[in-house]
Design an enzyme around this catalytic site. Structure first.
Site, mmCIF file in Angstrom:
data_model
loop_
_atom_site.group_PDB
_atom_site.id
_atom_site.type_symbol
_atom_site.label_atom_id
_atom_site.label_comp_id
_atom_site.label_asym_id
_atom_site.label_seq_id
_atom_site.Cartn_x
_atom_site.Cartn_y
_atom_site.Cartn_z
ATOM 1 N N ILE A 137 0.781 -1.247 0.103
ATOM 2 C CA ILE A 137 -0.152 -0.217 -0.173
ATOM 3 C C ILE A 137 0.954 1.026 0.050
ATOM 4 O O ILE A 137 1.370 1.516 0.921
ATOM 5 C CB ILE A 137 -0.958 0.198 1.191
ATOM 6 C CG1 ILE A 137 -1.787 -1.306 1.142
ATOM 7 C CG2 ILE A 137 -1.746 1.263 1.214
ATOM 8 C CD1 ILE A 137 -2.796 -1.254 2.391
ATOM 9 N N PRO A 138 1.174 1.703 -1.064
ATOM 10 C CA PRO A 138 2.218 2.677 -1.282
ATOM 11 C C PRO A 138 2.142 4.023 -0.697
ATOM 12 O O PRO A 138 1.999 5.019 -1.540
ATOM 13 C CB PRO A 138 2.643 2.585 -2.807
ATOM 14 C CG PRO A 138 1.023 2.637 -3.258
ATOM 15 C CD PRO A 138 0.484 1.478 -2.327
ATOM 16 N N CYS A 139 1.958 4.490 0.479
ATOM 17 C CA CYS A 139 1.717 5.472 1.142
ATOM 18 C C CYS A 139 2.893 6.421 0.965
ATOM 19 O O CYS A 139 2.846 7.700 1.141
ATOM 20 C CB CYS A 139 1.541 5.392 2.750
ATOM 21 S SG CYS A 139 3.091 4.344 3.449
ATOM 22 N N HIS A 140 4.245 5.891 0.409
ATOM 23 C CA HIS A 140 5.228 6.770 0.114
ATOM 24 C C HIS A 140 4.928 7.658 -1.132
ATOM 25 O O HIS A 140 5.897 8.482 -1.310
ATOM 26 C CB HIS A 140 6.619 6.078 0.043
ATOM 27 C CG HIS A 140 6.810 5.068 -1.056
ATOM 28 N ND1 HIS A 140 5.722 3.715 -1.017
ATOM 29 C CD2 HIS A 140 7.300 5.037 -2.216
ATOM 30 C CE1 HIS A 140 6.047 3.302 -2.201
ATOM 31 N NE2 HIS A 140 6.950 3.921 -2.867
#
Length: 169
Positions: A137-140
């Site tokens: 889950i690419p929160c970056h």
């Protein structure tokens, strides 16, 4: 009945990571020193058996850190979060490798079917900050409206390194 949890460790170029799963789903993926590490799971009670979701995730991480673009939907995830956070995380998974989005864009996307829209950027920021499954889950990939690198539980330096690796900066 308590669910049996399994964990594994992965040595990434950006630091040690801990993976947590049930027999069917990845539940957590954290850098060892990030904020909200462990997401209230009792990690010390998880066994170190490499079950199917952990095996898939370890392979995914190896591909990701070698510069490939593994499919985030290939990992069976099940973050144990509120409905709102689940919706935010589903939108986050749609942000392509090498691209970024803003908190405001996520807010707009979540409300695209609603006639009256409000800015939910702050609530989205809280959800993103508590993401229990980093990278997949690419929160970056979420940045400030002005393009600034803000709000990554793994640290701004790590966020910058991930985005540079993905060539999103």
């Amino acid at each position: 009945m308590n669910k049996i949890l399994h964990k594994a460790t992965y040595q990434s170029p950006l630091g040690e990571m801990i993976l947590l799963s049930s027999d069917q789903h990845l539940l957590g993926l954290w850098f060892n020193d990030q904020k909200f590490f462990g997401a209230n799971y009792q990690l010390e009670q998880a066994d170190e058996k490499i079950v199917w979701p952990l095996k898939l995730t370890l392979q995914w991480l190896t591909e990701y850190f070698s510069g490939q673009q593994p499919d985030p939907f290939a990992i069976p995830i099940k973050p144990e979060v509120t409905l709102f956070r689940e919706q935010v995380f589903q939108e986050l998974q749609k942000v392509p490798y090498g691209q970024t989005t803003t908190y405001k864009e996520l807010s707009d996307q979540l409300q695209k079917q609603e006639s009256k829209k409000i800015n939910k950027a702050r609530a989205i920021g809280v959800a993103v900050g508590h993401n229990p499954i980093t990278l997949i889950i690419p929160c970056h990939r979420v940045i400030g409206q002005d393009g600034s690198l803000i709000g990554y539980a793994g640290g701004i330096e790590r966020k910058q390194a991930l985005l540079q690796m993905e060539q999103a900066l």
